[in-house]
Design an enzyme around this catalytic site. Sequence first.
Site, PDB file in Angstrom:
ATOM      1  N   ASP A   1       0.769  -1.250   0.000  1.00 59.82           N
ATOM      2  CA  ASP A   1       0.000   0.000   0.000  1.00 59.82           C
ATOM      3  C   ASP A   1       0.796   1.293   0.000  1.00 59.82           C
ATOM      4  OD1 ASP A   1       0.845  -0.577   2.538  1.00 59.82           O
ATOM      5  OD2 ASP A   1      -1.097  -0.317   3.508  1.00 59.82           O
TER       6      ASP A   1
ATOM      7  N   TRP B   1      17.882  -3.991   0.881  1.00 63.26           N
ATOM      8  CA  TRP B   1      16.742  -4.071   1.812  1.00 63.26           C
ATOM      9  C   TRP B   1      16.860  -3.055   2.944  1.00 63.26           C
ATOM     10  CZ3 TRP B   1      12.018  -6.465   2.471  1.00 63.26           C
ATOM     11  CH2 TRP B   1      11.620  -7.304   1.423  1.00 63.26           C
TER      12      TRP B   1
ATOM     13  N   PHE C   1      15.640   0.096   1.589  1.00 64.04           N
ATOM     14  CA  PHE C   1      14.224  -0.098   1.291  1.00 64.04           C
ATOM     15  C   PHE C   1      13.387   0.023   2.571  1.00 64.04           C
ATOM     16  CE2 PHE C   1      10.871  -3.459   0.334  1.00 64.04           C
ATOM     17  CZ  PHE C   1      10.111  -2.641  -0.485  1.00 64.04           C
TER      18      PHE C   1
ATOM     19  N   PHE D   1      10.278   2.963   4.480  1.00 60.10           N
ATOM     20  CA  PHE D   1       9.026   2.754   5.205  1.00 60.10           C
ATOM     21  C   PHE D   1       9.098   3.324   6.624  1.00 60.10           C
ATOM     22  CE2 PHE D   1       8.964  -0.576   1.951  1.00 60.10           C
ATOM     23  CZ  PHE D   1       7.747  -0.281   1.365  1.00 60.10           C
TER      24      PHE D   1
ATOM     25  N   HIS E   1       3.766 -14.596   0.146  1.00 56.02           N
ATOM     26  CA  HIS E   1       5.087 -14.396  -0.437  1.00 56.02           C
ATOM     27  C   HIS E   1       5.860 -15.694  -0.193  1.00 56.02           C
ATOM     28  CE1 HIS E   1       4.419 -10.036  -0.167  1.00 56.02           C
ATOM     29  NE2 HIS E   1       5.542  -9.824  -0.820  1.00 56.02           N
TER      30      HIS E   1
ATOM     31  N   GLU F   1      11.271 -15.641  -2.356  1.00 57.41           N
ATOM     32  CA  GLU F   1      11.858 -14.381  -2.839  1.00 57.41           C
ATOM     33  C   GLU F   1      13.308 -14.383  -2.367  1.00 57.41           C
ATOM     34  OE1 GLU F   1      10.071 -10.863  -1.219  1.00 57.41           O
ATOM     35  OE2 GLU F   1      11.112  -9.516  -2.590  1.00 57.41           O
TER      36      GLU F   1
ATOM     37  N   HIS G   1       6.111 -13.595  -5.795  1.00 55.99           N
ATOM     38  CA  HIS G   1       7.474 -13.755  -6.296  1.00 55.99           C
ATOM     39  C   HIS G   1       7.795 -15.162  -6.824  1.00 55.99           C
ATOM     40  CE1 HIS G   1       8.730  -9.725  -5.382  1.00 55.99           C
ATOM     41  NE2 HIS G   1       8.190  -9.835  -4.176  1.00 55.99           N
TER      42      HIS G   1
ATOM     43  N   ASP H   1       4.918  -4.772  -7.028  1.00 60.09           N
ATOM     44  CA  ASP H   1       5.423  -4.746  -5.649  1.00 60.09           C
ATOM     45  C   ASP H   1       5.374  -3.344  -5.016  1.00 60.09           C
ATOM     46  OD1 ASP H   1       6.104  -6.450  -3.647  1.00 60.09           O
ATOM     47  OD2 ASP H   1       8.226  -6.616  -4.147  1.00 60.09           O
ATOM     48  N   ASP H   2       6.434  -2.545  -5.195  1.00 59.94           N
ATOM     49  CA  ASP H   2       6.481  -1.201  -4.600  1.00 59.94           C
ATOM     50  C   ASP H   2       6.999  -0.191  -5.615  1.00 59.94           C
ATOM     51  OD1 ASP H   2       6.163  -1.934  -1.514  1.00 59.94           O
ATOM     52  OD2 ASP H   2       7.541  -3.371  -2.415  1.00 59.94           O
TER      53      ASP H   2
END
Lengths: 507, 500
Positions: free
Chosen positions: B110, B196, B199, B203, B345, B348, B373, B430-431
């Site tokens: 989201d 990650w 990433f 958030f 998921h 991945e 994935h 995904d994002d």
Amino acid sequence: MRSSIIYSVVLSLLITRYSARVVLNKYMLDRTQFLEEEDNLQLGSSLQLTEEENEANEILMYWKNKEIEASFKNSTPFQLSKHFFKYKNEIAKSKVYQIIKKMPKGGALHIHASMMLDADSLLELTYEDHLYACYMDDGSLKLHFSDAVPLVLCPVNWKLLKDLRDASDDVEQFDAELRKHFSLYTENDELLNADINETWERFHKVYRTIKNLITYRPVREKYFYKALQNFYNDNVMYVEIRSGLHDIYELDGTTHDALYLAELYERITKRFIDEHPDFIGIKLILTSGRWSSIEKVRDTINMAKELKTNMPGLLAGFDLVGQEDKGKPLKDFLPVLIEARDEIDFYFHGGETNWFGTTSDENLFDAVLLGTKRVGHAYALLKHPTLLATMNQKDIALEMNVISNVVLSLVKDVRNHPLASYLALGYPVVLSSDDPGAWDADPLSHDFYVTFVGVASVHADIRTLKQLALNSIRYSALDEDRKKRFYDIFNEKWTIFVKKIIEGGLN
Amino acid sequence: MWPTLVYFLLAISCAVSIDEYENVINERHDLLQRELDMMLGNEITFSDSEIKANEIVMHLKAKELDRAYRSPYAYNFTRHFFEYKDAVKQSPLYEIIKKMPKGAILHAHDVGLLSPDYVLNMTYWDNLYVCFEEDNMQLIFSDKTPKVTCGTQWQLLRDARYTSIDVEEFDAELRKHFTLLVDEPHEVYFDVNSAWNRFQQYFITTGPMFCYKLAWEQYFYDTLKAVREDNVMYIEIRSTLPPLYDLNGEVYDSIATAESYKKVVDQFVKDYPDFYGAKLIYAPMRLVDAATVKEYIKIAKEIKRRMPDFFAGFDLVGQEDLGTPTKEFLSELVAAKDELDYFFHAGETNWNGMSSDENLFDVIALETRRIGHAFALVKHPLLLEEVKKRGIALEVNVISNVVLKLVGDVRNHPLATFLAQNVPVVLSSDDPGVWEADPLSHDFFITFMGVASRHADLKLLKQLALNSLYFSTIKDKDRVVHEFEIRWTKFIDSLVRDKW
Ligand SMILES: [Zn+2]
Ligand SMILES: [Zn+2]
């Protein structure tokens, strides 16, 4: 009344609980079954291990798990996911590697003749007398042996390498620079990230320089002997060499015709076997560049036929070589190849590309249709399900060269190499190293190590290694008698190897 | 064509019988055709206009790929997505794919869907406080100085901006927190973990800002707008459902967050009746213990009870290698499986045989409806067969896998194999906002040009779009597929009419 309600509630609770457990068990069963079935499919799973092998396996797997666990949860990046040059000098520390180094690996079935030898050994050969050098403006180097200034064209001028070396301020530095011409090794990130065409250009440059050096008869003999020695020391007992046959020269400029080189291979191999009786030998896969004309290919095939008659023990078959994306597709040569297929065995390179649906990709189809005995690389095969099934059915072995595919810019992280899937499917795979000299790799141990720790499943164990070695005997071009002898020698060495692992234990 | 053929005939006439040559050529053709017939999209039959449109598309595709084949560096998917993402917009095929109706997005998180420019705009809202710390910053809406700990001090972002020497510079710096895009991606993101970390930082930084109830609802409304503009008609959104807050400090629960979503979707569909809405997959973090998963499941069931038409199912998210393996939650998940649909998921990872890889076994045993994935699935031949047999769709996110460092060159992405074998696949993103990609068009373009076979054509594109509807949880699929067909026909007509 009241008690019976409570009773039924309790009962229903019990039932739910009980059935939940049954369901859970069913899921665990499903999961275990899947895992087991996959295990049974994996390459090597049909091998039965002796008690000693089991013991050795535990030791091997202890080290393997330790190595992988260290990078899995830890924040240190997994070395093998990087370019080979980034971790190559660290490999020697690995316990798994040290074991693999000692392992008898059977044969290497996909090796190019000019790139068998490491850069240090090549550098040593530049100390031979009468070597002239031509350092060109574009940074490339021409070499030529001659008793007088070579007549071969040099846009600058020829100088004796010995004079240049003696005149340099720092011989070590001079040699270090010279050595760079014999290897693709680099620490330059830009070069490591180059695209496939750029990398192949560098590769061709190295190839040309080495070829200059080893087209001189006495040096070629030394080169070849040393190469066999290196493979032998790496516990490889047999090599199938892909080579074009071309003239080689003497100091006075006289030349030997192409067939002489085949004789030289055989002569040197004989000498090597005399001194190392447990070495099985070599076979030759005669090659032609894939950019050649159809006539040239026909000539080479005729030469192959001649060799087959004159030196029946030497010739394995025929192949076309060179960067597949840029070269002519196999289908351009179909007429000559169809004509020859009953007489000559094929060992084609095919699908050494990551373009999907292009001519290089579709070479795989032609190779199979022409009845190739094995396929070199078959990197793209995973994208062709029907072909994959056909090849499995026809028992056509895949000659995998993982490090080559990294260095020549097909894949970066070896965990994305299609070999992982081929191993999981239990397909006939042999491991080889393509041009190990060109990237300073071991003749075969590095490729085995990277495959075992980086590509194969964490669960893949000593059976995978043994099966890969056995496959290299099974899918070789040797006749049954020589295969039998090969198996015998291999088994003997394997038993000793297993004992050595156990002796080494966990320290 | 003719000269080569004549040459062939001459060449073969000397020795090989023409028969023998033709046999091989025929067999070759058959083998190739057999593979093409197996590819995803093979069941589609073209109308006359589709045949014409396909010729246009394939002509453009061949032209671009031939150029790339000759000089890979000029057009190179071996590089990082960041290095070619803007260049692909020059491609007429990209334009076409942008216009193409793409069906649904079935795998997206989201708060990762909108671009950094959008997020930057949100920082112009009133009542936003900022706390600049050494490497990071905190953002939070409040009607007074926030009580949340701040290493330095809270100030109104508006004040910080207007007291800065250069507002443009200030905003440029701020924007960097809202994107993963950098100039030297290979250096900054050298492995899965380094990617990650950045990433997750996105958030962590944006989360508290987005969780302001009004911001949250606005963000989602605008997400739906962006999705619709990318010619997507429906979305299934994964959310951790964080608690939202009001300016006065009131905090709501996860169920209220779900209600917010539902409210926004209803409003959006009212405003744009051509959009087919959204559903929710509750997807909280996987790095927890079994007791927490039990709590999650309780929440999921409660949402389902209250919003049965809006709730699609359950999933667990977060970096798989470092998260808790699915098998640790097996008893909780088995117990709830009759009540909840799963959209896990799994796989991945590029580890082979580790717990993250083997999550694939668990989610299939748990009868997941789709798999997010499934990158590692190609190394598991039996599971791959099982997935086909059970019709479990794989939600593939190619660009995400590049940015989050699973694969460098997209041509090595396992999707190529999935497509070749006609494994049920849907494409998703995904994002996409976090890496400045379109909601779905970039993923379609790169799959079409970089991953799929050179021979893959409009059939593949259409099937991928249709799959996203078939494998969705939409109730009235006939209706939505019918509507899709209408839009598709319009698209084809315009393609033929405009003569690309
Ligand atoms: Zn080769
Ligand atoms: Zn995701």
